[in-house]
Design a protein around this motif. Structure first.
Motif, PDB file in Angstrom:
ATOM      1  N   TYR A  35       0.864  -1.207  -0.118  1.00  0.00           N
ATOM      2  CA  TYR A  35       0.043   0.017   0.238  1.00  0.00           C
ATOM      3  C   TYR A  35       0.955   1.411   0.105  1.00  0.00           C
ATOM      4  CZ  TYR A  35      -2.990   3.529   1.890  1.00  0.00           C
ATOM      5  OH  TYR A  35      -3.835   4.787   1.838  1.00  0.00           O
ATOM      6  N   PHE A  36       1.959   1.307   0.743  1.00  0.00           N
ATOM      7  CA  PHE A  36       2.791   2.473   0.933  1.00  0.00           C
ATOM      8  C   PHE A  36       3.612   2.530  -0.199  1.00  0.00           C
ATOM      9  CE2 PHE A  36       1.980   1.542   5.632  1.00  0.00           C
ATOM     10  CZ  PHE A  36       1.526   2.834   5.836  1.00  0.00           C
ATOM     11  N   VAL A  37       3.877   1.494  -1.145  1.00  0.00           N
ATOM     12  CA  VAL A  37       4.729   1.633  -2.281  1.00  0.00           C
ATOM     13  C   VAL A  37       3.855   2.126  -3.402  1.00  0.00           C
ATOM     14  CG1 VAL A  37       5.940   0.144  -3.858  1.00  0.00           C
ATOM     15  CG2 VAL A  37       6.210  -0.224  -1.452  1.00  0.00           C
ATOM     16  N   LEU A  38       2.608   1.881  -3.533  1.00  0.00           N
ATOM     17  CA  LEU A  38       1.832   2.283  -4.805  1.00  0.00           C
ATOM     18  C   LEU A  38       1.090   3.469  -4.667  1.00  0.00           C
ATOM     19  CD1 LEU A  38       0.510  -1.561  -5.845  1.00  0.00           C
ATOM     20  CD2 LEU A  38       2.482  -0.151  -6.547  1.00  0.00           C
ATOM     21  N   ILE A  39       0.354   3.687  -3.560  1.00  0.00           N
ATOM     22  CA  ILE A  39      -0.527   4.687  -3.294  1.00  0.00           C
ATOM     23  C   ILE A  39       0.428   5.942  -3.657  1.00  0.00           C
ATOM     24  CG2 ILE A  39      -1.842   6.010  -1.701  1.00  0.00           C
ATOM     25  CD1 ILE A  39      -3.019   3.532  -2.835  1.00  0.00           C
ATOM     26  N   PRO A  40      -0.456   7.224  -4.560  1.00  0.00           N
ATOM     27  CA  PRO A  40       0.382   8.177  -4.720  1.00  0.00           C
ATOM     28  C   PRO A  40       0.186   9.156  -3.734  1.00  0.00           C
ATOM     29  CG  PRO A  40      -1.832   8.067  -5.923  1.00  0.00           C
ATOM     30  CD  PRO A  40      -1.574   6.747  -5.152  1.00  0.00           C
ATOM     31  N   GLY A  41       1.034  10.069  -3.583  1.00  0.00           N
ATOM     32  CA  GLY A  41       1.092  11.146  -2.804  1.00  0.00           C
ATOM     33  C   GLY A  41       2.325  12.038  -2.714  1.00  0.00           C
ATOM     34  N   LYS A  42       2.163  13.201  -2.198  1.00  0.00           N
ATOM     35  CA  LYS A  42       3.532  13.934  -2.004  1.00  0.00           C
ATOM     36  C   LYS A  42       3.522  14.621  -0.430  1.00  0.00           C
ATOM     37  CE  LYS A  42       5.920  17.974  -4.091  1.00  0.00           C
ATOM     38  NZ  LYS A  42       5.809  19.104  -4.944  1.00  0.00           N
ATOM     39  N   ASP A  43       4.222  13.761   0.167  1.00  0.00           N
ATOM     40  CA  ASP A  43       4.094  14.133   1.782  1.00  0.00           C
ATOM     41  C   ASP A  43       5.194  13.696   2.594  1.00  0.00           C
ATOM     42  OD1 ASP A  43       3.607  11.370   1.421  1.00  0.00           O
ATOM     43  OD2 ASP A  43       1.592  11.492   2.024  1.00  0.00           O
ATOM     44  N   PRO A  44       5.582  14.306   3.589  1.00  0.00           N
ATOM     45  CA  PRO A  44       6.693  13.890   4.446  1.00  0.00           C
ATOM     46  C   PRO A  44       6.363  12.844   5.381  1.00  0.00           C
ATOM     47  CG  PRO A  44       5.803  16.162   5.428  1.00  0.00           C
ATOM     48  CD  PRO A  44       5.000  15.679   4.364  1.00  0.00           C
ATOM     49  N   TRP A  45       7.028  11.825   5.852  1.00  0.00           N
ATOM     50  CA  TRP A  45       6.850  10.893   6.522  1.00  0.00           C
ATOM     51  C   TRP A  45       8.066  10.522   7.798  1.00  0.00           C
ATOM     52  CZ3 TRP A  45       4.944   6.009   3.511  1.00  0.00           C
ATOM     53  CH2 TRP A  45       3.926   6.256   2.907  1.00  0.00           C
ATOM     54  N   LEU A  46       7.581  10.008   8.793  1.00  0.00           N
ATOM     55  CA  LEU A  46       8.834   9.513   9.689  1.00  0.00           C
ATOM     56  C   LEU A  46       9.464   8.705   9.088  1.00  0.00           C
ATOM     57  CD1 LEU A  46      10.002   9.841  12.610  1.00  0.00           C
ATOM     58  CD2 LEU A  46       8.530   8.021  13.329  1.00  0.00           C
ATOM     59  N   ASN A  47      10.861   8.446   9.036  1.00  0.00           N
ATOM     60  CA  ASN A  47      11.576   7.514   8.715  1.00  0.00           C
ATOM     61  C   ASN A  47      12.473   6.748   9.708  1.00  0.00           C
ATOM     62  OD1 ASN A  47      12.641   6.221   6.124  1.00  0.00           O
ATOM     63  ND2 ASN A  47      14.680   6.823   7.014  1.00  0.00           N
ATOM     64  N   LEU A  48      12.241   5.448   9.723  1.00  0.00           N
ATOM     65  CA  LEU A  48      13.142   4.573  10.462  1.00  0.00           C
ATOM     66  C   LEU A  48      13.976   3.826   9.747  1.00  0.00           C
ATOM     67  CD1 LEU A  48      10.238   3.299  12.868  1.00  0.00           C
ATOM     68  CD2 LEU A  48      11.681   4.891  13.535  1.00  0.00           C
ATOM     69  N   ASN A  49      15.194   3.651  10.015  1.00  0.00           N
ATOM     70  CA  ASN A  49      16.040   2.764   9.046  1.00  0.00           C
ATOM     71  C   ASN A  49      17.109   1.980   9.950  1.00  0.00           C
ATOM     72  OD1 ASN A  49      17.554   5.008   9.855  1.00  0.00           O
ATOM     73  ND2 ASN A  49      18.782   4.760   8.207  1.00  0.00           N
ATOM     74  N   ALA A  50      17.449   0.627   9.307  1.00  0.00           N
ATOM     75  CA  ALA A  50      18.313   0.144  10.006  1.00  0.00           C
ATOM     76  C   ALA A  50      19.081  -0.987   8.978  1.00  0.00           C
ATOM     77  CB  ALA A  50      17.835  -0.735  11.042  1.00  0.00           C
ATOM     78  N   GLY A  51      20.453  -1.053   9.131  1.00  0.00           N
ATOM     79  CA  GLY A  51      20.943  -2.010   8.323  1.00  0.00           C
ATOM     80  C   GLY A  51      22.404  -2.472   8.648  1.00  0.00           C
ATOM     81  N   ILE A  52      23.018  -2.955   7.707  1.00  0.00           N
ATOM     82  CA  ILE A  52      24.284  -3.499   7.675  1.00  0.00           C
ATOM     83  C   ILE A  52      25.196  -3.282   6.441  1.00  0.00           C
ATOM     84  CG2 ILE A  52      25.678  -5.863   7.710  1.00  0.00           C
ATOM     85  CD1 ILE A  52      23.220  -7.396   8.959  1.00  0.00           C
ATOM     86  N   ARG A  53      26.346  -2.949   6.856  1.00  0.00           N
ATOM     87  CA  ARG A  53      27.208  -2.530   5.756  1.00  0.00           C
ATOM     88  C   ARG A  53      28.668  -3.575   6.070  1.00  0.00           C
ATOM     89  NH1 ARG A  53      25.898   2.719   6.919  1.00  0.00           N
ATOM     90  NH2 ARG A  53      24.427   3.584   5.315  1.00  0.00           N
ATOM     91  N   LEU A  54      28.996  -4.358   4.901  1.00  0.00           N
ATOM     92  CA  LEU A  54      30.237  -4.975   4.950  1.00  0.00           C
ATOM     93  C   LEU A  54      31.279  -4.030   4.155  1.00  0.00           C
ATOM     94  CD1 LEU A  54      28.940  -8.366   3.683  1.00  0.00           C
ATOM     95  CD2 LEU A  54      29.285  -7.505   6.183  1.00  0.00           C
ATOM     96  N   GLY A  55      32.577  -4.016   5.008  1.00  0.00           N
ATOM     97  CA  GLY A  55      33.535  -3.080   4.407  1.00  0.00           C
ATOM     98  C   GLY A  55      34.804  -3.585   4.452  1.00  0.00           C
ATOM     99  N   PHE A  56      35.896  -3.079   3.444  1.00  0.00           N
ATOM    100  CA  PHE A  56      37.266  -3.632   3.617  1.00  0.00           C
ATOM    101  C   PHE A  56      38.148  -2.415   3.385  1.00  0.00           C
ATOM    102  CE2 PHE A  56      41.033  -5.197   1.541  1.00  0.00           C
ATOM    103  CZ  PHE A  56      41.396  -6.134   2.226  1.00  0.00           C
ATOM    104  N   TYR A  57      39.097  -2.107   4.165  1.00  0.00           N
ATOM    105  CA  TYR A  57      40.043  -1.120   3.983  1.00  0.00           C
ATOM    106  C   TYR A  57      40.973  -1.346   2.897  1.00  0.00           C
ATOM    107  CZ  TYR A  57      37.962   0.677   8.316  1.00  0.00           C
ATOM    108  OH  TYR A  57      37.213   1.315   9.490  1.00  0.00           O
ATOM    109  N   LEU A  58      41.097  -0.358   2.084  1.00  0.00           N
ATOM    110  CA  LEU A  58      42.084  -0.444   1.105  1.00  0.00           C
ATOM    111  C   LEU A  58      43.395   0.111   1.291  1.00  0.00           C
ATOM    112  CD1 LEU A  58      40.096   0.787  -2.070  1.00  0.00           C
ATOM    113  CD2 LEU A  58      40.444  -1.280  -1.456  1.00  0.00           C
ATOM    114  N   PHE A  59      43.469   1.118   2.317  1.00  0.00           N
ATOM    115  CA  PHE A  59      44.753   1.717   2.884  1.00  0.00           C
ATOM    116  C   PHE A  59      44.296   2.528   4.290  1.00  0.00           C
ATOM    117  CE2 PHE A  59      43.919   4.511  -0.817  1.00  0.00           C
ATOM    118  CZ  PHE A  59      43.980   5.781  -0.098  1.00  0.00           C
TER     119      PHE A  59
END
Length: 196
Positions: A172-196
């Motif tokens: 529903y949130f992906v398809l319904i049209p609209g132009k509005d601000p929402w609260l954003n909650l995010n979480a995730g994982i990143r995998l990294g490698f140091y080059l130098f």
């Protein structure tokens, strides 16, 4: 002293990926590649860029790109940090379904969206491998999302009539049209490698 100053400092530049974006069923599965550079002392700048897989999940002909920029402060003598981030996404896709009252007539919902998001995140790195050249970074935060969605759906009533997706709250949130601000909650994982 001059020789010591000429030796490059450890862990100044890394490359990183976001493995969870590959299975993002909410926004569309996408690939991301990024980098993080140490500007000075405990200040870092990160940037990730990505695109979408065209037909990986229920969103078909998925096209677009996303960019994620962060300025980060790492607490002294710690692998913890706080960051201020900006995320931009431009995406278009199709969703295929049927209406419950007309199961013999397939429909296609065409959707275009632009998202701008500002987040404040807390991050914790867990270095590993020899000389701690690789890391797993867990992050979570809050922010505000400015969403601008154009869709062939005109109203919520259209969505409720869908045969397969009508009971999905995330779709529903992906398809319904609209132009509005929402609260954003995010979480995730990143995998990294140091080059130098």
């Amino acid at each position: 002293m001059a020789q010591a100053d000429s030796i490059p400092k450890k862990n100044r530049l890394s490359i990183q990926i976001d493995p969870l974006s590959l299975i993002d069923f909410y926004n569309g599965s996408n690939y991301k590649l990024g980098t993080e550079i140490k500007l000075f002392r405990n200040i870092y700048l990160s940037a990730d860029f990505g695109g979408y897989f065209r037909n990986f999940n229920v969103l078909k002909n998925n096209k677009g790109f996303n960019a994620d920029f962060r300025i980060k402060y790492q607490f002294p003598h710690s692998n913890s940090s706080i960051s201020l981030g900006y995320f931009y996404k431009k995406q278009s896709f199709e969703y295929h379904d049927y209406y419950i009252d007309k199961p013999e007539e397939p429909i296609v919902v065409y959707t275009r969206k632009t998202v701008n998001c500002i987040n404040l995140n807390f991050e914790q790195k867990f270095p590993f491998l020899k000389n701690q050249k690789a890391y797993v970074s867990l992050f979570a935060g809050l922010g505000i999302r400015f969403r601008n969605v154009h869709s062939t759906f005109e109203m919520k009533h259209d969505f409720d009539r869908l045969k397969d997706g009508g009971d999905s709250q995330t779709l529903y949130f992906v398809l319904i049209p609209g132009k509005d601000p929402w609260l954003n909650l995010n979480a995730g994982i990143r995998l990294g490698f140091y080059l130098f």
